[in-house]
Design a protein around this motif. Structure first.
Motif, PDB file in Angstrom:
ATOM      1  N   LEU A   1       2.434   9.927   0.778  1.00 16.30           N
ATOM      2  CA  LEU A   1       3.470   9.004   0.303  1.00 16.30           C
ATOM      3  C   LEU A   1       4.148   9.520  -0.962  1.00 16.30           C
ATOM      4  N   ASN A   2       3.350  10.106  -1.857  1.00 21.33           N
ATOM      5  CA  ASN A   2       3.921  10.616  -3.108  1.00 21.33           C
ATOM      6  C   ASN A   2       4.876  11.775  -2.883  1.00 21.33           C
ATOM      7  N   LYS A   3       4.730  12.451  -1.759  1.00 19.07           N
ATOM      8  CA  LYS A   3       5.606  13.582  -1.439  1.00 19.07           C
ATOM      9  C   LYS A   3       6.841  13.164  -0.638  1.00 19.07           C
ATOM     10  N   ALA A   4       6.879  11.927  -0.202  1.00 14.77           N
ATOM     11  CA  ALA A   4       8.003  11.453   0.618  1.00 14.77           C
ATOM     12  C   ALA A   4       9.357  11.596  -0.081  1.00 14.77           C
ATOM     13  N   PRO A   5       9.465  11.269  -1.379  1.00 13.32           N
ATOM     14  CA  PRO A   5      10.777  11.462  -2.023  1.00 13.32           C
ATOM     15  C   PRO A   5      11.224  12.926  -2.039  1.00 13.32           C
ATOM     16  N   GLN A   6      10.280  13.839  -2.196  1.00 12.84           N
ATOM     17  CA  GLN A   6      10.625  15.261  -2.170  1.00 12.84           C
ATOM     18  C   GLN A   6      11.145  15.658  -0.789  1.00 12.84           C
ATOM     19  N   VAL A   7      10.513  15.132   0.252  1.00 12.85           N
ATOM     20  CA  VAL A   7      10.982  15.394   1.623  1.00 12.85           C
ATOM     21  C   VAL A   7      12.393  14.843   1.791  1.00 12.85           C
ATOM     22  N   ALA A   8      12.623  13.632   1.276  1.00 16.85           N
ATOM     23  CA  ALA A   8      13.958  13.027   1.368  1.00 16.85           C
ATOM     24  C   ALA A   8      14.983  13.869   0.617  1.00 16.85           C
ATOM     25  N   GLN A   9      14.608  14.360  -0.564  1.00 22.09           N
ATOM     26  CA  GLN A   9      15.527  15.178  -1.358  1.00 22.09           C
ATOM     27  C   GLN A   9      15.896  16.462  -0.621  1.00 22.09           C
ATOM     28  N   GLU A  10      14.899  17.147  -0.090  1.00 18.58           N
ATOM     29  CA  GLU A  10      15.172  18.389   0.625  1.00 18.58           C
ATOM     30  C   GLU A  10      16.007  18.130   1.884  1.00 18.58           C
TER      31      GLU A  10
ATOM     32  N   VAL B   1       0.836  -1.197   0.000  1.00 12.41           N
ATOM     33  CA  VAL B   1       0.000   0.000   0.000  1.00 12.41           C
ATOM     34  C   VAL B   1       0.875   1.254   0.000  1.00 12.41           C
ATOM     35  N   MET B   2       1.984   1.180   0.728  1.00  9.19           N
ATOM     36  CA  MET B   2       2.894   2.327   0.807  1.00  9.19           C
ATOM     37  C   MET B   2       3.768   2.459  -0.435  1.00  9.19           C
ATOM     38  N   ASN B   3       3.760   1.465  -1.300  1.00  8.83           N
ATOM     39  CA  ASN B   3       4.607   1.467  -2.500  1.00  8.83           C
ATOM     40  C   ASN B   3       6.068   1.709  -2.135  1.00  8.83           C
ATOM     41  N   LEU B   4       6.526   1.058  -1.078  1.00 12.38           N
ATOM     42  CA  LEU B   4       7.878   1.320  -0.584  1.00 12.38           C
ATOM     43  C   LEU B   4       8.952   1.066  -1.633  1.00 12.38           C
ATOM     44  N   ASP B   5       8.773   0.036  -2.447  1.00 13.77           N
ATOM     45  CA  ASP B   5       9.791  -0.227  -3.460  1.00 13.77           C
ATOM     46  C   ASP B   5       9.878   0.922  -4.464  1.00 13.77           C
ATOM     47  N   GLN B   6       8.744   1.449  -4.889  1.00 11.58           N
ATOM     48  CA  GLN B   6       8.737   2.579  -5.822  1.00 11.58           C
ATOM     49  C   GLN B   6       9.230   3.855  -5.153  1.00 11.58           C
ATOM     50  N   LEU B   7       8.870   4.040  -3.876  1.00 14.18           N
ATOM     51  CA  LEU B   7       9.347   5.217  -3.145  1.00 14.18           C
ATOM     52  C   LEU B   7      10.868   5.219  -3.032  1.00 14.18           C
ATOM     53  N   LEU B   8      11.442   4.044  -2.799  1.00  7.70           N
ATOM     54  CA  LEU B   8      12.903   3.963  -2.733  1.00  7.70           C
ATOM     55  C   LEU B   8      13.527   4.360  -4.066  1.00  7.70           C
TER      56      LEU B   8
ATOM     57  N   TYR C   1      -2.845   4.743   4.628  1.00  3.48           N
ATOM     58  CA  TYR C   1      -2.116   4.857   3.370  1.00  3.48           C
ATOM     59  C   TYR C   1      -2.910   4.373   2.172  1.00  3.48           C
ATOM     60  N   SER C   2      -4.019   3.685   2.403  1.00  3.98           N
ATOM     61  CA  SER C   2      -4.923   3.307   1.311  1.00  3.98           C
ATOM     62  C   SER C   2      -5.828   4.471   0.913  1.00  3.98           C
ATOM     63  N   SER C   3      -5.919   5.473   1.774  1.00  3.97           N
ATOM     64  CA  SER C   3      -6.792   6.624   1.500  1.00  3.97           C
ATOM     65  C   SER C   3      -6.104   7.585   0.528  1.00  3.97           C
ATOM     66  N   PRO C   4      -6.879   8.455  -0.121  1.00  7.09           N
ATOM     67  CA  PRO C   4      -6.281   9.449  -1.035  1.00  7.09           C
ATOM     68  C   PRO C   4      -5.260  10.361  -0.334  1.00  7.09           C
ATOM     69  N   ILE C   5      -5.565  10.814   0.888  1.00  7.22           N
ATOM     70  CA  ILE C   5      -4.613  11.691   1.596  1.00  7.22           C
ATOM     71  C   ILE C   5      -3.353  10.924   1.962  1.00  7.22           C
ATOM     72  N   GLY C   6      -3.491   9.673   2.348  1.00  7.55           N
ATOM     73  CA  GLY C   6      -2.327   8.844   2.650  1.00  7.55           C
ATOM     74  C   GLY C   6      -1.443   8.667   1.428  1.00  7.55           C
TER      75      GLY C   6
ATOM     76  N   GLN D   1      -2.502  -2.268  10.895  1.00 13.39           N
ATOM     77  CA  GLN D   1      -3.815  -2.158  10.241  1.00 13.39           C
ATOM     78  C   GLN D   1      -4.221  -0.698  10.069  1.00 13.39           C
ATOM     79  N   ALA D   2      -3.966   0.123  11.074  1.00 18.11           N
ATOM     80  CA  ALA D   2      -4.299   1.551  10.980  1.00 18.11           C
ATOM     81  C   ALA D   2      -3.508   2.217   9.855  1.00 18.11           C
ATOM     82  N   GLN D   3      -2.237   1.843   9.709  1.00 19.50           N
ATOM     83  CA  GLN D   3      -1.424   2.407   8.630  1.00 19.50           C
ATOM     84  C   GLN D   3      -1.929   1.942   7.265  1.00 19.50           C
ATOM     85  N   ILE D   4      -2.307   0.682   7.173  1.00 20.71           N
ATOM     86  CA  ILE D   4      -2.850   0.177   5.907  1.00 20.71           C
ATOM     87  C   ILE D   4      -4.076   1.003   5.517  1.00 20.71           C
ATOM     88  N   GLU D   5      -4.951   1.225   6.468  1.00 14.87           N
ATOM     89  CA  GLU D   5      -6.162   2.001   6.195  1.00 14.87           C
ATOM     90  C   GLU D   5      -5.822   3.437   5.805  1.00 14.87           C
TER      91      GLU D   5
END
Length: 178
Positions: free
Chosen positions: A131-140, A35-42, A122-127, A116-120
């Motif tokens: 997640l999609n902004k996490a790489p930008q946070v890492a870059q900064e 759900v977090m797409n961790l492989d793609q986020l990396l 990160y499955s939501s649009p806001i979650g 389970q709470a994280q799954i719920e």
């Protein structure tokens, strides 16, 4: 007698709190990582930190050659170093290397309810947006860390020069006393 009752109450309390913290299953952790797409986020994070690796390589070569502006040949060496650093970093944080590490960390840190709470979430649009902004946070974050590390290295270099001068003075003083 009261001490024994107090110890018994503490022990029961400890064990009862431990029984509520159910360890998450491997399947639940796997679902969270999907759900977090961790492989793609990396992968995205690695692509976004490439400029910082380029700058770091440039700074390393500058420190070695001891001048500010690199010659074209030195720039080629810096580019080669950046390529090597990038490839090594990609291998180090590849999903194949990181998945078992994440699996263990998540299992050690979170209980089943938290997973389970994280799954719920990160499955939501806001979650997903977060997640999609996490790489930008890492870059900064990497930009800031690199500039601080470069500053720290420059300060350390000055400290080493001062210590070296002190040691040389002590060495000369010891030789003149002999």
């Amino acid at each position: 007698m009261k001490t024994k009752q107090w110890m018994l109450a503490c022990t029961i309390s400890l064990f009862s709190s431990m029984s509520f913290a159910v360890q998450p299953t491997d399947q639940a952790i796997h679902k969270l990582m999907q759900v977090m797409n961790l492989d793609q986020l990396l992968q995205k994070t690695m692509q976004q930190i490439r400029p910082q690796l380029d700058q770091q390589a440039y700074s390393i070569v500058q420190n070695i050659v001891k001048h500010e502006q690199l010659t074209p040949q030195e720039q080629i060496v810096a580019n080669q170093l950046a390529d090597k650093m990038y490839e090594q970093s990609k291998k180090t944080v590849s999903w194949q290397e990181m998945q078992p590490i994440y699996q263990k960390i998540y299992k050690d840190v979170y209980n089943a309810e938290e997973i389970q709470a994280q799954i719920e979430f990160y499955s939501s649009p806001i979650g997903q947006s977060i997640l999609n902004k996490a790489p930008q946070v890492a870059q900064e974050s990497m930009k800031i860390m690199n500039s601080r590390l470069i500053s720290s290295m420059q300060n350390s270099e000055q400290d080493f020069k001062e210590i070296n001068a002190q040691l040389e003075a002590l060495k000369k003083a010891a030789q003149s006393n002999n």
